[in-house]
Scaffold this motif. Sequence first.
Motif, PDB file in Angstrom:
ATOM      1  N   GLY A 159       0.766  -1.233   0.000  1.00 26.24           N
ATOM      2  CA  GLY A 159       0.000   0.000   0.000  1.00 26.24           C
ATOM      3  C   GLY A 159       0.797   1.284   0.000  1.00 26.24           C
ATOM      4  N   ILE A 160       2.111   1.213  -0.035  1.00 28.69           N
ATOM      5  CA  ILE A 160       2.943   2.423  -0.077  1.00 28.69           C
ATOM      6  C   ILE A 160       3.006   2.919  -1.516  1.00 28.69           C
ATOM      7  N   ARG A 161       2.786   4.220  -1.694  1.00 29.87           N
ATOM      8  CA  ARG A 161       2.813   4.814  -3.028  1.00 29.87           C
ATOM      9  C   ARG A 161       4.246   5.172  -3.402  1.00 29.87           C
ATOM     10  N   PRO A 162       4.853   4.469  -4.347  1.00 31.86           N
ATOM     11  CA  PRO A 162       6.257   4.769  -4.696  1.00 31.86           C
ATOM     12  C   PRO A 162       6.460   6.195  -5.188  1.00 31.86           C
ATOM     13  N   MET A 163       5.515   6.727  -5.956  1.00 29.03           N
ATOM     14  CA  MET A 163       5.669   8.088  -6.466  1.00 29.03           C
ATOM     15  C   MET A 163       5.736   9.088  -5.325  1.00 29.03           C
ATOM     16  N   TYR A 164       4.820   8.976  -4.370  1.00 30.05           N
ATOM     17  CA  TYR A 164       4.811   9.899  -3.234  1.00 30.05           C
ATOM     18  C   TYR A 164       6.068   9.744  -2.390  1.00 30.05           C
ATOM     19  N   ALA A 165       6.477   8.504  -2.119  1.00 23.03           N
ATOM     20  CA  ALA A 165       7.638   8.268  -1.257  1.00 23.03           C
ATOM     21  C   ALA A 165       8.920   8.792  -1.902  1.00 23.03           C
ATOM     22  N   LYS A 166       9.117   8.495  -3.171  1.00 24.89           N
ATOM     23  CA  LYS A 166      10.353   8.910  -3.836  1.00 24.89           C
ATOM     24  C   LYS A 166      10.413  10.422  -4.005  1.00 24.89           C
ATOM     25  N   LEU A 167       9.319  11.032  -4.453  1.00 28.34           N
ATOM     26  CA  LEU A 167       9.338  12.479  -4.665  1.00 28.34           C
ATOM     27  C   LEU A 167       9.419  13.235  -3.342  1.00 28.34           C
ATOM     28  N   SER A 168       8.810  12.714  -2.295  1.00 25.67           N
ATOM     29  CA  SER A 168       8.946  13.371  -0.988  1.00 25.67           C
ATOM     30  C   SER A 168      10.380  13.293  -0.480  1.00 25.67           C
ATOM     31  N   ALA A 169      11.063  12.168  -0.749  1.00 25.59           N
ATOM     32  CA  ALA A 169      12.473  12.063  -0.362  1.00 25.59           C
ATOM     33  C   ALA A 169      13.318  13.059  -1.145  1.00 25.59           C
TER      34      ALA A 169
END
Length: 358
Positions: A222-232
């Motif tokens: 359920g983790i959104r890769p787009m959100y996680a990567k861009l937030s990093a």
Amino acid sequence: MFYRENGQFKTSYRADQQIFPISQDRLAILLILACAFIVVPGLASDYTFRAILIPFLIMSLAALGVNILVGYCGQISLGSGAFMAVGAYGAYNFFVRIPGMPLIAALILGGLCATFFGILFGLPSLRVKGLYLAVTTLAAQFFSDWMFLRIKWFTLDTPSGSVSVSGLQVFGLPIDSAVSKYLFCLSVLVVMALLAKNLVRGAIGREWMAIRDMDVAAAVIGIRPMYAKLSAFAVSSFIIGVAGALWAFVYLGAWEPAAFSVDQSFRLLFMVIIGGMGSIMGSFFGAAFIVVLPIALNQFLPVLLGLFGIDISTAGIAHAELMIFGGLIVWFLIVEPHGLAKLWSIGKQKLRLWPFPH
């Protein structure tokens, strides 16, 4: 025997979620901060501030930003120097073009400029990873070099691209002496480090680490890769941009695009690898290794060789410094590939077991 949590009971959720759950750690951090804010300004010389302490603090902040992206999220980046440049020139334009712009506000706005720049060049991370991502972030470095050299608007139409700032003030207090610059950089670093430590302990930090370990499995749960990567990329670029603005405003005073070349990106990446990826403390260890060790070698190498009756020229010292420095980097990576922070963690664990072998 002295470094144990025996008898330190948690009676509330707030106490259980402390950044430093062991009282010995809290006491050690308070002593370090007290020494840094009170003792060091009274003992260190002007040379120590300008040549060692101020660069160490700013590079620690930049390495902290790189560690969030590389160590915690697993996104290899070679564009850190570009993010520093965007933060520096963004803060410069806000500081010069807007009358009465406070220094802290200019630094924050410069960091936000770096944030948008980092998100833009972080978009390829949604499709590529590993070496391919490193190459795409390296494009940010070349693009920033071209942008600040060719687009004269960013440098107020100066022909050489060199700019300078003066008259820095914070809350009406001038930032001109070495001590005031040191205390200002130290304050910014402490605030940023505490915010980063809390961030990586929370839900966002756990998402970053899940993406780093296995992005496919992270997406399944359920983790959104787009959100996680861009937030990093956003958080990392902001911290690196603020560090770049400090490097330009406080340390250099006058700079040009060459001050943020690709060499700076590699230095920051080496700091993270040597200090320890995925560790806030490792950012400080890596910055100390990269910044302090060459200066120490330059100072003590002639003295050491003089004890054996060997004279060495200035050029020889420079070559020997590079050789020893490179050899120590390789040695550390062979002995402990997880960085100096891992050695520190092993030492703390040994203290918790001493004097018993189990």
